[in-house]
Write a protein that holds these residues in place. Structure first.
Motif, mmCIF file in Angstrom:
data_model
loop_
_atom_site.group_PDB
_atom_site.id
_atom_site.type_symbol
_atom_site.label_atom_id
_atom_site.label_comp_id
_atom_site.label_asym_id
_atom_site.label_seq_id
_atom_site.Cartn_x
_atom_site.Cartn_y
_atom_site.Cartn_z
ATOM 1 N N ARG A 966 0.838 -1.201 0.000
ATOM 2 C CA ARG A 966 0.000 0.000 0.000
ATOM 3 C C ARG A 966 0.870 1.247 0.000
ATOM 4 N NH1 ARG A 966 -4.173 -1.602 4.933
ATOM 5 N NH2 ARG A 966 -4.988 -3.524 4.020
ATOM 6 N N HIS A 967 0.295 2.292 -0.578
ATOM 7 C CA HIS A 967 0.969 3.591 -0.544
ATOM 8 C C HIS A 967 -0.102 4.680 -0.556
ATOM 9 C CE1 HIS A 967 3.899 6.714 -0.989
ATOM 10 N NE2 HIS A 967 3.452 7.082 -2.176
ATOM 11 N N THR A 968 0.087 5.661 0.277
ATOM 12 C CA THR A 968 -0.861 6.779 0.391
ATOM 13 C C THR A 968 -0.089 8.086 0.248
ATOM 14 O OG1 THR A 968 -2.275 5.498 1.873
ATOM 15 C CG2 THR A 968 -2.589 7.878 1.838
ATOM 16 N N VAL A 969 -0.582 8.961 -0.605
ATOM 17 C CA VAL A 969 0.027 10.283 -0.783
ATOM 18 C C VAL A 969 -1.063 11.334 -0.597
ATOM 19 C CG1 VAL A 969 1.875 9.520 -2.304
ATOM 20 C CG2 VAL A 969 -0.310 10.196 -3.272
ATOM 21 N N PHE A 970 -0.628 12.492 -0.220
ATOM 22 C CA PHE A 970 -1.519 13.638 -0.084
ATOM 23 C C PHE A 970 -1.038 14.721 -1.042
ATOM 24 C CE2 PHE A 970 -1.953 11.367 3.882
ATOM 25 C CZ PHE A 970 -3.319 11.411 4.111
ATOM 26 N N ILE A 971 -1.934 15.137 -1.914
ATOM 27 C CA ILE A 971 -1.620 16.141 -2.936
ATOM 28 C C ILE A 971 -2.475 17.376 -2.657
ATOM 29 C CG2 ILE A 971 -1.676 16.683 -5.391
ATOM 30 C CD1 ILE A 971 0.473 14.707 -4.687
ATOM 31 N N CYS A 972 -1.814 18.523 -2.596
ATOM 32 C CA CYS A 972 -2.507 19.795 -2.437
ATOM 33 C C CYS A 972 -2.700 20.409 -3.813
ATOM 34 C CB CYS A 972 -1.710 20.716 -1.516
ATOM 35 S SG CYS A 972 -2.505 22.307 -1.236
ATOM 36 N N ALA A 973 -3.936 20.524 -4.243
ATOM 37 C CA ALA A 973 -4.245 21.055 -5.570
ATOM 38 C C ALA A 973 -4.684 22.509 -5.451
ATOM 39 C CB ALA A 973 -5.336 20.219 -6.234
ATOM 40 N N SER A 974 -4.068 23.368 -6.280
ATOM 41 C CA SER A 974 -4.427 24.795 -6.325
ATOM 42 C C SER A 974 -5.174 25.086 -7.613
ATOM 43 C CB SER A 974 -3.162 25.664 -6.240
ATOM 44 O OG SER A 974 -2.422 25.350 -5.085
ATOM 45 N N ARG A 975 -5.998 26.124 -7.589
ATOM 46 C CA ARG A 975 -6.824 26.453 -8.757
ATOM 47 C C ARG A 975 -5.957 26.966 -9.895
ATOM 48 N NH1 ARG A 975 -11.766 30.037 -6.578
ATOM 49 N NH2 ARG A 975 -10.088 31.114 -5.468
#
Length: 1346
Positions: A966-975
């Motif tokens: 398993r692998h989990t990432v967190f991505i912060c998306a900007s407009r």
């Protein structure tokens, strides 16, 4: 008690003179015995025993042994005795009628068994061992022990505790020894005479020999007859005679003295003698009467009556004597008379007189305060208490007993307190707490007196009351005392159990007291032999929360290695989330189905790397050999003192199994060899069985006061089989500190563990499974299922994958494309294959398309410099910006997608991607690196993206079919950009298209773009570099913006608009194979062309289609069958076919791909970002946006218990029906007519009707409509259509029909010819209303006059 002078109840009334018949002259022996008795009684040398009256009854008994003596001689002697002493004064007793040899087989009962105390027979064997510590005994305690001396120690007192009641010497700890030490007493003579025989007799008793073995039943009857003869013929007549004599003497003597005394009192003193208080009579207690005094004669008569149970006469005499004694102020005699008067009153039969309790109270007070005789006071109190208890006056009895306690005698006070406690518990409403409290006091006094067994008994009885009532301090005190007393009495199990209760309960003691309890507990364990030699004891500390135990299978992952970022996988540091676990299980099911041709195997069970109380633990977990098993155990220190655990390790049991052999061997469970490390764990730091299971040992584990801490213990299995983790083994040590100080460093922990006392023990991990609640029996009872998390099955080796990410971003713009790299490493000894990945966000990443071979094209210089993620080409020199530069046919299957973005059941779902490996396998130790393209999510915010990597072993047939990572990432998306698109139908007819591509029809596409970035990421401006399209039916043809500058730049909050012409695909492209292919058309607006039909642009387009397939309306595929069905649909045709036909008329199914570049300033450097946004055009006239609109929160709806009505049949809307026919007017723009010569001008006009649907359409053209609004009349003049004013036509599917018309004008001017009204309906659908078709823009014509 010894005989006293003020009472005669224990004075001797008669004397038995016994002589054996074997004597030579028995009569002479009788004479000697009689003279000896007379000498003892009447000579003043002997103070004891005391005799009741001078004329003591002498009863002569001739004892004849039938087994030895001559019976005739005995009878003759007896006859001589009868002549000498009378028949009533002598008796011949014959015994031992049988010999032991003759009657050995007969079972004769032991006549003395019911009179001998059985415990006394074995008391010598059960005497206590010397106490380990000396006990200080006060003088009063010594006095109360038999033969006590001031030098007596605790050892002797402990022996006396067990031996004092035994043997035949009638000794007792409470017996007074004043009389027995007197040199002239009869007891001293008897003790000397019996001294030589005591040992022999005692040995026989201890050996358990029976008594009276030579006595027959006839001998027993002779003994009973002897007692009866002696009583009725000798003793009772003697007592009656003495009572009569005493009564006569009293009447004669007392009458004279009383008359003289009363006359004197009347003469001199007058009336009644005033009673004096006890305080005033203190000095008169020493008054002694001579033996012939009439007051004593009354007392003797009362005692004789009491002895023969003549209680009424006895009470009268006691009452008379009491008055005389009080008159003479002889307080000792008076107290005795009061005491016996009360007892006589209580024992009277018939209608008893009320019990005079005040007599007893006065007697007790007199004995204690006036006479200073504590023994008599205690005897009186015990008698009174028994009388009160028999009358159910338990409260008064308890009060009386408690008053008699004092500090003088601990043993006596203990007895009184214990009796008082029993009074409290026997009341009508039992006073349980008072009972327990006084039992504690009694146990304490017993302990001070050296009576440890009685002390332990009292404390144990009190513990039954205090246990579980929440009185923790009292409970701790009782348990501590029970533990100490049990340890002293060599009862280690009870001692350990008591100390365990002190330590395991949530104690409220101070840290100092808890430290003392702990040290005492450890001391007990250390000093009890054999506790730790055979098996490890169960330790109570620290507390272990077994249900919180977690088990992790596998190696601990490397978090980071240089620039590489390792896959997160599963670790013990992560908290369990049930929703996340369900999500991972869903992903695993999808990837397993994809690997097994779309079907999940029946034997599938989700992978669980970390087991806890919330996971499914009903099955045996599977572990892999040579991969560690980590067990996390939660410890809690309930004490306020620190604990140190050393040499902490796991206890296990292992059964060898070879899974490579055929399975029937598993049936032979008896042949399996079970191995355990329990014996090796008894002695720490010994050689463990590391060749089977390598056990990790934690040297030291520190727990602060009241701390909860977890320990992670590791096992490394070396062989395959069944493992059972049993528990923990460790050394428990107490530290010298009291809990206020905290030990932090390892250096300070070292001495703390060694200075304190340590004990090695174990604690078992017993985990209760979930409660069963399926069947009726399970619901009505409390039963729990198994919990197998500590019983893993060790399987053969499996491949092990590690995944590392390079250049992986944490923040992206919405739609931004970024290229990263993934490294796959096989760190096991087994090759792996079948590598796949499933994700919750399949539109976030792509590994590229391996099946689509892209020709090597020259890259543009700017693309090379900026390391673009796209494949780009330099724009040809002759190409016009905004025109089509490339048109490519691409199959969705080349990018891992089905037709139309809807995946079939055999593809394993839309979230599974196969990862291309070189040769399909990854050998042991091999690693490979693959590119990974990422696209920022379309919605702004923080996104959690989960990857599940699936791989199998190249060696099939193992117990584990596959493994996952398993692998989990967190991505912060900007407009970034917001793109909106609208499609409108072109007014030109297909036949009027000049270019070849427009022969099949065209439409206009308007694309609105807005820069919605808030400049948080430092974005300066966006450049729209290319617009591409993808569809099966349409493609963008060219940009028709009027502006010459085709490059669209958008700074913050700017908007831009582009207009494109879209045409249908070429007819020769619409082959049967091409139906499954998409046409990609690229319209470059800059200097380079991005190939949108290759990786990664096409990948993200198709993945976007997959993720949006759930909310996109279904696409109706154009087929000949549907055309024929719709054509032949009669009045009874289905409404679904009609709706499909109408919707198909308005359908577009064109996807717009907007590719952009953004210029960002990072660290004073300009960085170029690139990305793509998708807009799906579905219907003509309906705006589509790249950002999905947020769903409004649904309002709360009331529950409906009635079944809902079936939904009505869907009918086409008026708006959809208004697009069935497209109209167009053909006429000259200007027309010249000589109105002077001819007043009517007739202009030919052609009305072209085009059926846009795939069904027959009935059309009505109405020319009677005229513009009535005054505004239009001001601008346009009025004219008239000539000829037929209404036409009814039928148009076949996609038919174009031209209708010639004529318009008549009377004046020159500007006219609007767009007045015809066109109504349309589907053929043979009379029930449907006619709908006015949308008119085109105003058709203006200029009429000139010549």
């Amino acid at each position: 008690m010894p005989a006293s002078d003020h009472e005669f109840l224990n004075h001797y009334l008669a004397c038995l003179l016994v002589v054996s018949s074997s004597e030579a002259v028995p009569v002479e022996q009788f004479l000697k015995l009689s003279q000896e008795q007379h000498r003892i009684q009447h000579n003043g040398e002997y103070t004891n025993p005391k005799w009741f009256i001078p004329n003591t009854l002498k009863y002569y008994v001739l004892l004849h042994d039938m087994s030895q003596g001559d019976e005739q001689r005995a009878d003759s002697v007896y006859e001589d005795m009868k002549q000498r002493y009378g028949a009533q004064g002598c008796y011949l007793l014959k015994i031992n009628s049988r010999t032991a040899a003759v009657g050995a087989d007969e079972q004769i009962p032991d006549p003395w068994s019911q009179y001998l105390n059985k415990s006394s027979l074995q008391s010598q064997d059960q005497s206590e061992e010397p106490a380990p510590a000396p006990v200080v005994v006060n003088n009063t305690a010594v006095e109360n022990n038999v033969g006590g001396t001031p030098e007596m120690d605790g050892h002797d007192s402990a022996e006396n505790d067990g031996v004092s009641i035994n043997s035949l010497d009638n000794t007792h700890p409470l017996q007074l020894d004043t009389a027995s030490d007197t040199p002239g007493s009869l007891d001293s003579l008897r003790s000397v005479a019996v001294e030589t025989k005591t040992t022999t007799v005692y040995t026989g008793v201890a050996a358990g020999t029976s008594h009276g073995a030579c006595l027959t039943l006839k001998d027993h009857d002779r003994l009973r007859l002897f007692i009866q003869e002696f009583t009725f013929r000798g003793l009772l007549p003697h007592i009656e005679k003495n009572i009569r004599q005493l009564n006569d003497q009293l009447v004669s003597r007392k009458g004279l003295s009383r008359s003289l005394f009363s006359a004197t009192k009347k003469w001199f003193g007058g009336g009644k003698v005033p009673e004096k208080s006890i305080a005033e009579l203190k000095n008169t207690s020493g008054l002694l009467y001579p033996p012939e005094a009439p007051e004593l004669q009354i007392r003797k008569m009362a005692d004789l009556c009491f002895l023969v149970q003549h209680y009424e006469l006895a009470y009268s005499c006691y009452h008379t004597a009491k008055k005389d004694f009080l008159s003479d102020q002889a307080m000792l005699y008076a107290a005795g008379a009061l005491e016996m008067a009360a007892v006589s009153a209580f024992l009277q039969g018939g209608a008893p007189r009320p019990y005079p309790a005040h007599y007893m109270d006065t007697a007790i007070q007199t004995y204690r305060d006036v006479c200073k005789n504590k023994v008599l006071a205690e005897r009186c109190a015990l008698l009174s208490a028994e009388v009160l208890k028999s009358q159910a006056k338990y409260s008064d009895a308890a009060t009386l007993l408690i008053k008699m306690t004092s500090e003088d005698s601990d043993l006596c006070s203990a007895l009184l307190l214990e009796q008082a406690a029993h009074c409290f518990i026997n009341m009508r409403n039992p006073m349980v707490r008072k009972f327990a409290f006084h039992m504690i006091l009694a146990g304490h006094r017993f302990s001070k007196a050296g009576q440890k067994r009685h002390a332990l008994r009292c404390y144990c009885q009190a513990m039954q009351v205090y246990k579980g009532k929440g009185w923790s301090l009292a409970e701790d005190h009782i348990n501590f005392t029970i533990g100490r007393q049990s340890f002293t009495l060599r009862q280690p199990e009870n001692a350990v159990s008591a100390f365990r209760h002190i330590l395991t309960n949530d104690s409220q003691q101070t840290s100092t007291q808890q430290g003392a309890f702990l040290r005492e507990y450890l001391y007990v364990y250390r000093n009890v032999p054999g506790v730790c030699e055979v098996a490890l004891p169960q330790l109570p500390l620290p507390c272990i929360n077994s249900s919180a135990t977690r088990v992790y299978f596998g190696h601990e992952r490397r978090l980071a290695e240089g620039e590489k970022q390792a896959a997160t996988h599963v670790s013990l540091d992560q908290e369990f989330d049930r929703d996340l676990a369900a999500m991972w299980q869903d992903l695993e099911e999808q990837v397993v189905a994809a690997a097994n041709r779309g079907v999940v195997p029946a034997t599938f069970y989700p992978t669980q790397c970390c087991l806890n109380s919330q996971t499914d633990n009903l099955r045996f977990p599977l572990a892999v050999v040579e991969e560690p098993i980590i067990v996390e155990v939660a410890f809690r220190n309930p004490l306020k003192v620190p604990l140190v655990l050393s040499d902490l390790s796991l206890l296990w049991k292992f059964t060898l199994k070879d899974f490579s052999r055929p399975q029937p061997q598993d049936v032979m469970v008896g042949d399996a060899v079970t191995i355990s490390n329990e014996k090796e764990a008894i002695t720490p730091r010994t050689a463990q069985k590391d060749d089977i299971i390598a056990t990790e040992v934690i040297p030291e584990f520190y727990l602060s006061s009241e701390e909860t801490r977890v320990a992670r213990l590791k096992l490394l299995p070396r062989q395959t089989g069944q493992l059972n983790i049993l528990g923990l083994v460790y050394n428990l040590a107490s530290t010298p500190s009291t809990g206020d100080s905290t030990i932090n460093s390892n250096a300070s922990q070292g001495p703390s563990a060694t200075e304190g006392t340590s004990v090695r023990g174990r604690q078992d991990l017993e985990i209760q499974g979930p409660r069963l609640n399926q069947t009726k029996e399970e619901k009505t009872s409390v039963s729990h299922g198994p919990d197998r998390r500590l019983d893993p099955t060790i399987t053969p080796p499996m491949p092990l994958l590690e995944v590392f990410f390079l250049q992986f971003p944490t923040a992206l713009l919405c739609g931004e494309i970024r290229k990263a790299y993934v490294e796959f490493c096989n760190v096991s000894r087994i090759p792996l294959c079948g590598l796949r990945v499933a994700s919750t966000h399949p539109d976030f990443f792509t590994f590229g398309s391996s099946s689509l071979a892209t020709p090597l094209t020259p890259l543009s210089p700017t693309s090379f410099e900026n390391c673009s993620a796209y494949k780009t080409l330099a724009t040809p020199s002759g190409a016009t910006p905004g025109s089509v530069t490339a048109v490519t046919l691409v199959s969705a299957a080349d990018f891992g997608s089905g037709g139309g973005g809807v995946t079939g059941p055999g593809t394993g779902g839309k979230r599974v991607v196969e990862i291309p490996l070189g040769e399909g396998t990854l050998t042991p130790g091999e690693s490979t690196q693959l590119p990974l393209w990422l696209r920022g999510p379309d919605q702004e915010g923080v996104h959690e993206i989960n990857f599940l990597f699936y791989f199998e072993s190249a060696e099939k047939g193992g117990k584990i079919s596959h493994r996952v990572l398993r692998h989990t990432v967190f991505i912060c998306a900007s407009r970034s950009l917001s793109v909106r698109a609208t499609a409108c139908r072109s007014n030109t007819l297909p036949e009027e298209e000049r270019e070849e591509e427009g022969k099949n029809g065209s439409m206009l596409v308007f694309v609105d773009m807005e820069n919605i970035n808030t400049s948080e990421a430092g974005v300066r401006e966006f450049h729209i570099v290319q617009v591409s399209s993808s569809s099966k039916q349409w493609r963008l043809h060219k940009c028709i913006n009027p502006a010459e500058d085709k490059d669209c730049k958008l700074t913050s909050r700017e908007r831009g608009k582009l207009c494109f012409r879209a045409t249908r695909c070429k007819p020769h492209e619409a082959t049967s194979k091409a139906l499954e292919k998409y046409t990609f058309a690229d319209l470059s607006l800059g200097n380079e062309q991005i190939i949108s039909s290759t990786t990664p642009c096409a990948d993200f387009f198709f993945r976007r289609c997959q993720s949006s397939a759930s909310w996109r309306p279904p696409i109706v595929v154009e087929t000949q069958g549907r055309h024929s069905r719709s054509q032949g649909a009669g009045p009874g045709g289905g409404a679904e076919d009609i709706t499909g036909v109408v919707r198909k008329c308005n359908e577009v199914d064109l996807d717009i791909i907007v590719l952009w570049k953004a210029f960002v300033v990072e660290d004073n450097k300009q960085v170029i970002l690139e990305g793509q946004l998708h807009v799906a055009l579905q219907t003509i006239g309906k705006e589509a946006c790249s950002l999905t609109q947020k769903e409004e929160a649904q309002e709360m709806v009331l529950l409906k218990f009635k079944p809902e009505l079936p939904p009505p049949m869907t009918r086409p809307s008026m708006e959809q029906l208004s697009h069935l026919i497209k109209t167009n007017l053909h006429y000259p723009e200007s027309y010249s007519h000589p109105f002077i010569q001819k007043s009517l001008c007739m202009v030919p006009v052609t009305l072209t009707l085009s059926n846009c649907s795939l069904a027959h359409v009935d059309a009505i053209i109405d020319l009677r409509h005229k513009t009535t609004s005054p505004e239009s009349l001001e601008v346009h003049g009025s004219f008239t259509w000539l000829g037929q004013t209404q036409y009814k036509l039928q148009l076949r599917a996609q038919e174009v029909m031209r209708l010639p018309l004529r318009a008549g004008f009377l004046h020159a001017g500007v006219y609007n010819l767009g007045t015809p009204r066109v109504f349309a309906k589907l053929a043979d659908q009379g029930a449907m209303c006619e709908t006015s078709q949308q008119t085109a823009t105003p058709a203006l014509i200029i009429i000139n006059s010549t």
